[in-house]
Scaffold this motif. Structure first.
Motif, PDB file in Angstrom:
ATOM      1  N   SER B  52       0.823  -1.204   0.000  1.00  0.00           N
ATOM      2  CA  SER B  52       0.000   0.000   0.000  1.00  0.00           C
ATOM      3  C   SER B  52       0.859   1.257   0.000  1.00  0.00           C
ATOM      4  CB  SER B  52      -0.903   0.038   1.241  1.00  0.00           C
ATOM      5  OG  SER B  52      -1.697  -1.107   1.300  1.00  0.00           O
ATOM      6  N   LEU B  53       1.987   1.200   0.698  1.00  0.00           N
ATOM      7  CA  LEU B  53       2.864   2.372   0.786  1.00  0.00           C
ATOM      8  C   LEU B  53       3.379   2.783  -0.586  1.00  0.00           C
ATOM      9  CD1 LEU B  53       5.050   1.413   3.868  1.00  0.00           C
ATOM     10  CD2 LEU B  53       3.034   2.872   3.807  1.00  0.00           C
ATOM     11  N   LEU B  54       3.567   1.796  -1.459  1.00  0.00           N
ATOM     12  CA  LEU B  54       4.158   2.089  -2.761  1.00  0.00           C
ATOM     13  C   LEU B  54       3.122   2.089  -3.878  1.00  0.00           C
ATOM     14  CD1 LEU B  54       7.450   0.054  -2.444  1.00  0.00           C
ATOM     15  CD2 LEU B  54       7.106   2.491  -2.196  1.00  0.00           C
ATOM     16  N   ASP B  55       1.836   2.085  -3.495  1.00  0.00           N
ATOM     17  CA  ASP B  55       0.767   2.058  -4.482  1.00  0.00           C
ATOM     18  C   ASP B  55       0.893   0.843  -5.408  1.00  0.00           C
ATOM     19  OD1 ASP B  55      -1.542   3.012  -5.578  1.00  0.00           O
ATOM     20  OD2 ASP B  55      -0.535   4.215  -7.103  1.00  0.00           O
ATOM     21  N   LEU B  56       1.186  -0.308  -4.812  1.00  0.00           N
ATOM     22  CA  LEU B  56       1.320  -1.521  -5.613  1.00  0.00           C
ATOM     23  C   LEU B  56       0.128  -2.459  -5.414  1.00  0.00           C
ATOM     24  CD1 LEU B  56       5.098  -2.326  -5.002  1.00  0.00           C
ATOM     25  CD2 LEU B  56       4.068  -1.276  -7.007  1.00  0.00           C
ATOM     26  N   ILE B  57      -0.967  -1.895  -4.883  1.00  0.00           N
ATOM     27  CA  ILE B  57      -2.171  -2.695  -4.659  1.00  0.00           C
ATOM     28  C   ILE B  57      -2.985  -2.714  -5.946  1.00  0.00           C
ATOM     29  CG2 ILE B  57      -4.343  -2.737  -3.356  1.00  0.00           C
ATOM     30  CD1 ILE B  57      -1.977  -3.305  -1.631  1.00  0.00           C
ATOM     31  N   PRO B  58      -3.440  -3.887  -6.380  1.00  0.00           N
ATOM     32  CA  PRO B  58      -4.307  -3.899  -7.565  1.00  0.00           C
ATOM     33  C   PRO B  58      -5.617  -3.172  -7.248  1.00  0.00           C
ATOM     34  CG  PRO B  58      -4.225  -6.088  -6.527  1.00  0.00           C
ATOM     35  CD  PRO B  58      -3.199  -5.237  -5.843  1.00  0.00           C
ATOM     36  N   LYS B  59      -5.882  -2.129  -8.038  1.00  0.00           N
ATOM     37  CA  LYS B  59      -7.105  -1.348  -7.805  1.00  0.00           C
ATOM     38  C   LYS B  59      -7.921  -1.300  -9.085  1.00  0.00           C
ATOM     39  CE  LYS B  59      -4.653   2.035  -4.983  1.00  0.00           C
ATOM     40  NZ  LYS B  59      -4.335   3.465  -4.927  1.00  0.00           N
ATOM     41  N   PRO B  60      -9.195  -1.667  -9.090  1.00  0.00           N
ATOM     42  CA  PRO B  60      -9.842  -2.468  -8.082  1.00  0.00           C
ATOM     43  C   PRO B  60      -9.281  -3.890  -8.085  1.00  0.00           C
ATOM     44  CG  PRO B  60     -11.254  -2.260  -9.995  1.00  0.00           C
ATOM     45  CD  PRO B  60     -10.038  -1.445 -10.266  1.00  0.00           C
ATOM     46  N   PRO B  61      -9.578  -4.719  -7.123  1.00  0.00           N
ATOM     47  CA  PRO B  61     -10.568  -4.550  -6.061  1.00  0.00           C
ATOM     48  C   PRO B  61     -10.021  -3.834  -4.827  1.00  0.00           C
ATOM     49  CG  PRO B  61      -9.666  -6.755  -5.969  1.00  0.00           C
ATOM     50  CD  PRO B  61      -9.003  -6.076  -7.133  1.00  0.00           C
ATOM     51  N   GLY B  62      -8.711  -3.581  -4.783  1.00  0.00           N
ATOM     52  CA  GLY B  62      -8.157  -2.971  -3.580  1.00  0.00           C
ATOM     53  C   GLY B  62      -8.484  -1.489  -3.497  1.00  0.00           C
TER      54      GLY B  62
END
Lengths: 341, 333
Positions: B52-62
């Motif tokens: 999350s800190l590095l914006d490496l979350i798949p969005k969506p669904p994250g």
């Protein structure tokens, strides 16, 4: 093993070799070499014994277990189960006898059929030994097996995906026990599980081996896990056994330099100990079994290696009672310890 | 002022069958040059909080629902524009992943991949970048780096690939290195090499390191401070000695007691009953309560306040310890 009498071991491996040919070319395939995954392993397991086999990836421990299972045929040597050489038996006969040795695999997600309920999975395994059991009697047998491995029998109509990883491994254990095998080969059975679940499964396996007197070969890369469950530990490196001893001996007084490095590399969950501990850090990676170094397979990474180590493969010798190790330099590394031969 | 200050970080995944509360209100700080361990079992949110800190979350669904993560007192990583973040990632914060095979591009030579951060972040020319890349390969113990750098990833062993990853991550001299299970895929003898290597490079460069791992042994060997995570929240946070010798949370203790290497053969291993909670269910109170040996009615009641100061910087989320009802040291005597 309390009667003290010398008797033939339950399972005896004698100079077992499993080599895989390496071929080149498409139309005219030539054999250009061999991967010597298992290269001259001699081991004995007594009835009711749990033998731990440790080694790093690629050392041949899984190949060895598959060779014992006769899923792979050995390229040389003999594997005697209760005195009978399995390598000399036809594949057809082996298939009939396979109910006597069962495996538990690492990944309970891959080793269970997703389209079979727990009941069907265990029933199928029971049928291999008792083909005519059915109806109520079968349900009773399945329930009692599920009880034994700590699963509620009321879950028997559920499918594998409805269970957690730890529960699935319990199903796999129940299935392995169902044909009443003489020997169980457990290949990294807890490596895919979280620490808290790992301890549950280890407790279960320890309880079952105690209660049922199972004979088991327990394979793992994790010395901490192997140490907990085994009566004896064999350490494997690049297709060979380099040392055998009791868990305490292996952990506290390792003889072979590789075992020393392996024990010293285990991180202990104790910060003060970790800060003061002197670690033996090896150079380099394990060599490829396709292109093994000449002489002792460990010599390129060994801090004690000398010229003689590169010349010939050291044999397993008993340096202390029941403590075979394969290293010619042991008398010098451990003053006071000499070969007993 | 801490180098990184994370406050109330909350990352949820909005799935078809409900919201997975993967990270649920995580706060911690990281000082310059220190080593922080984040330990937890799978699904505890330790990796997701770092991603999350590095914006490496798949969005969506994250989706990052709430929180701030301030780097050097200036930039909030969770709100920074993409451009700003791009200049931080790989330059000020670098990452090493668990599996070095999937995190290196199999189609590109090591050299191409290694000089990329230098070309992007430092504006170096090809030749100068290559010289620096060779230098940093030598620094992580790769012999004959001049020749090795032209090879492809598959020509290296697992341990060597992880060395390449570390060299690559440290090539821009980042302030923070996030290492997500960096040695889990490696053999123990190689693991020992890699941990020593990260330690040595960290000392030379003054980098702060966040280790994400499930292995308490690794934590004990390398970390200054530790966050213990469970079900998306931090259960306990303290120095490595506090966590190991003066633990103030039943979960931390249970985790330590279930490690087989500390047990003698024949004795039953300690086990935590039950399984981790379903993260799609809304939780009230302590997420560990259903499995906890010391649970009482008010653990799941409205008084539960999550992670709070216990002694100085040593924090725990256990309400009973915070209220002084439970002394884990006494309990274990």
């Amino acid at each position: 093993m309390s009667d003290g009498a010398v008797r033939s071991p339950f399972l005896a491996l004698e100079d077992v070799k499993t080599h895989f040919p390496v071929t080149q070319g498409f139309l005219f395939r030539r054999r250009t070499g061999a991967v010597k995954a298992v290269d001259g392993v001699s081991l004995a397991i007594q009835r009711g014994e749990v033998l731990g086999l440790v080694g790093e990836s690629g050392c041949g421990k899984s190949t060895l277990s598959r060779t014992i299972m006769q899923l792979l045929r050995a390229s040389g040597g003999s594997i005697r189960l209760e005195g009978r050489d399995l390598c000399a038996v036809s594949m057809k006969q082996i298939r009939r006898e396979r109910i006597n040795f069962q495996m538990i695999f690492q990944d309970p997600y891959a080793s269970l059929n997703p389209r079979m309920t727990v009941y069907d999975t265990i029933k199928e395994a029971i049928r291999t030994r008792h083909p005519h059991v059915g109806g109520r009697a079968m349900i009773r047998r399945v329930s009692s097996l599920m009880d034994k491995v700590g699963l509620a029998p009321k879950l028997m109509r559920k499918y594998p995906h409805e269970f957690s990883g730890g529960q699935r491994q319990r199903i796999a254990i129940a299935r392995a026990l169902a044909p009443e095998p003489k020997l169980i080969l457990a290949d990294e059975p807890v490596s895919a599980l979280d620490v808290s679940i790992q301890s549950q499964i280890l407790n279960l396996l320890a309880k079952l081996t105690r209660e049922l007197g199972l004979t088991m070969l327990f394979i793992s890369h994790d010395l901490g896990v192997v140490k907990y469950i085994s009566h004896r530990i064999a350490v494997m490196y690049l297709g060979r056994i380099v040392e055998i001893g009791s868990p305490r001996e292996i952990m506290e007084k390792p003889l072979h330099p590789y075992t020393q490095a392996l024990v010293s590399a285990i991180p202990f969950p104790d910060p003060r100990l970790e800060r003061t501990r002197r670690r033996m850090v090896l150079e380099g990676d394990p060599p490829s079994p396709m292109d093994p170094p000449g002489g002792c397979p460990f010599h390129p990474r060994c801090p004690f290696a000398e010229a003689a180590c590169a010349r010939e493969v050291p044999a397993l010798k008993e340096y202390l009672p029941d403590r075979p190790a394969a290293c010619i330099r042991i008398p010098e590394i451990h003053p006071g310890i000499g070969s007993r031969e | 002022m801490p180098l990184l200050e994370v406050n109330d970080l909350t990352t949820w995944f909005h799935m078809r069958d409900g919201i997975v509360r993967a990270v649920d209100g995580v706060s911690f700080t990281l000082d310059r040059g220190e080593t922080l361990g984040i330990v937890g079992e799978s699904g505890s949110g330790k990796s997701v909080s770092c991603y999350s800190l590095l914006d490496l979350i798949p969005k969506p669904p994250g989706r990052i629902e709430r929180g701030t993560a301030v780097l050097g007192g200036e930039v909030d990583l969770l709100r920074a524009p993409r451009e700003v973040l791009r200049r931080i990632r790989g330059k000020r914060i670098a990452m090493v992943f668990q599996d070095p095979m999937t995190s290196l591009n199999p189609y590109l030579r090591i050299s191409t991949q290694m000089i990329e951060p230098l070309l992007i972040h430092e504006g170096l020319g090809n030749r100068e970048a290559l010289r620096r890349a060779i230098e940093s390969l030598e620094e992580v113990g790769i012999h004959d780096a001049v020749r090795q750098i032209d090879l492809y990833p598959h020509q290296f062993s697992g341990g060597m690939r992880q060395r390449v990853m570390i060299a690559m991550a440290l090539i821009t001299h980042p302030e923070i290195l996030i290492a997500d299970e960096p040695t889990t895929a490696l053999d123990v003898t190689v693991q020992a090499q890699i941990l020593e290597l990260i330690k040595a490079r960290q000392r030379e460069l003054g980098t702060a390191v966040i280790y994400v791992t499930h292995d308490l042994g690794v934590i004990a060997g390398v970390c200054d401070r530790v966050n213990v995570m469970y079900a998306g929240t931090i259960m306990e946070s303290g120095t490595v000695d506090e966590i190991f010798y003066n633990s103030a949370h039943p979960y931390t203790q249970a985790l330590q007691q279930s490690i087989p290497s500390l047990h003698d053969k024949g004795k039953s291993l300690y086990t935590i009953p039950g399984a981790p909670p379903d993260l799609t269910e809304e939780r009230s109170g302590c997420p560990f309560a259903p499995r906890c040996a010391y649970e009482e009615a008010h653990c799941t009641g409205p008084n539960y306040r999550g992670l709070d100061a216990f002694r100085g910087r040593h924090k725990t989320a256990c309400l009973r310890v915070l209220e002084g009802e439970l002394n884990l040291k006494e309990e274990n005597r």
